[in-house]
Design an enzyme around this catalytic site. Sequence first.
Site, mmCIF file in Angstrom:
data_model
loop_
_atom_site.group_PDB
_atom_site.id
_atom_site.type_symbol
_atom_site.label_atom_id
_atom_site.label_comp_id
_atom_site.label_asym_id
_atom_site.label_seq_id
_atom_site.Cartn_x
_atom_site.Cartn_y
_atom_site.Cartn_z
ATOM 1 N N ALA A 66 0.841 -1.187 0.000
ATOM 2 C CA ALA A 66 0.000 0.000 0.000
ATOM 3 C C ALA A 66 0.881 1.243 0.000
ATOM 4 O O ALA A 66 2.055 1.190 0.378
ATOM 5 C CB ALA A 66 -0.914 0.008 1.225
ATOM 6 N N GLY A 112 -0.604 -5.163 0.898
ATOM 7 C CA GLY A 112 -1.839 -5.101 0.126
ATOM 8 C C GLY A 112 -1.740 -5.807 -1.209
ATOM 9 O O GLY A 112 -2.755 -6.263 -1.755
ATOM 10 N N GLU A 135 3.460 -5.923 7.440
ATOM 11 C CA GLU A 135 2.820 -4.826 8.161
ATOM 12 C C GLU A 135 3.286 -4.643 9.596
ATOM 13 O O GLU A 135 3.395 -3.510 10.090
ATOM 14 C CB GLU A 135 1.290 -5.010 8.138
ATOM 15 C CG GLU A 135 0.633 -4.692 6.809
ATOM 16 C CD GLU A 135 0.615 -5.848 5.834
ATOM 17 O OE1 GLU A 135 -0.105 -5.775 4.828
ATOM 18 O OE2 GLU A 135 1.338 -6.862 6.073
#
Length: 260
Positions: A66, A112, A135
């Site tokens: 992302a 993502g 993440e």
Amino acid sequence: MSYSNIISDYSNGITTITINRPKKLNALNRDTIQELHDAFDDANEDADTKVIIITGSGEKAFVAGADISEFADFSVEEGGKLAAKGQELLFDFVESLNTPVIAAVNGFALGGGLELAMACHFRIASSNARMGLPEVSLGVIPGYGGTQRLPQLVGKGRAMEMIMTAGMIDANQALSYGLVNHVVPQEELKTLVESIANKIMRNSSVAIGEAIRAVNANYEDGLNGFDVEIEAFGNCFGTEDFKEGTTAFLEKRKADFPGN
């Protein structure tokens, strides 16, 4: 429809959607997620499109994650809304399409990007692909379905290790985990994906849509997958595709499915 961050091309029953942000390694931002939603929606509604392929531009990345700059200063409420909207608009949306979606993972699929690949109905990778959910190294967790779909695909223990270490696995390890179906050299990726797409297109698109719905039901809370399968099986008997398929079989000829 014209797009700024993606390219959507149709040819011979296949719509190929390419995320086209090579300078950002095809990272997902809000505009790209919206454009992907629109492109997937258009392809799914197009009667001529029998298979959708999603890939990334260039030779380095499918989607490298992302776009962190968009949410680095978000509050708790904003973070929750970001995940909820993204899941609804793209990731859950793709998973539930009745048109088969194949992810052609042509490089890095991180965060993502891996979550998008996992939302597709299955994945084929080039040998240079690297996959992971990094993440927790940023102080956050996967928010686009990663904590749910990864254990479904590779098992709880492997998923926990991948998420906790924030590490990457290579294409062959992804293959051994069952995260991808095939691994080929990058120059052969397009050919293999299109070959499998062409095999899919020989079959009833209506039956395939019902099969997708039945398989997905096993992973949805509150649904009994066996009950959904029974309903979907019955629905097929009312279709022109069923009439053509059974007639062609009895007449010992190739079926020409009308798609309804």
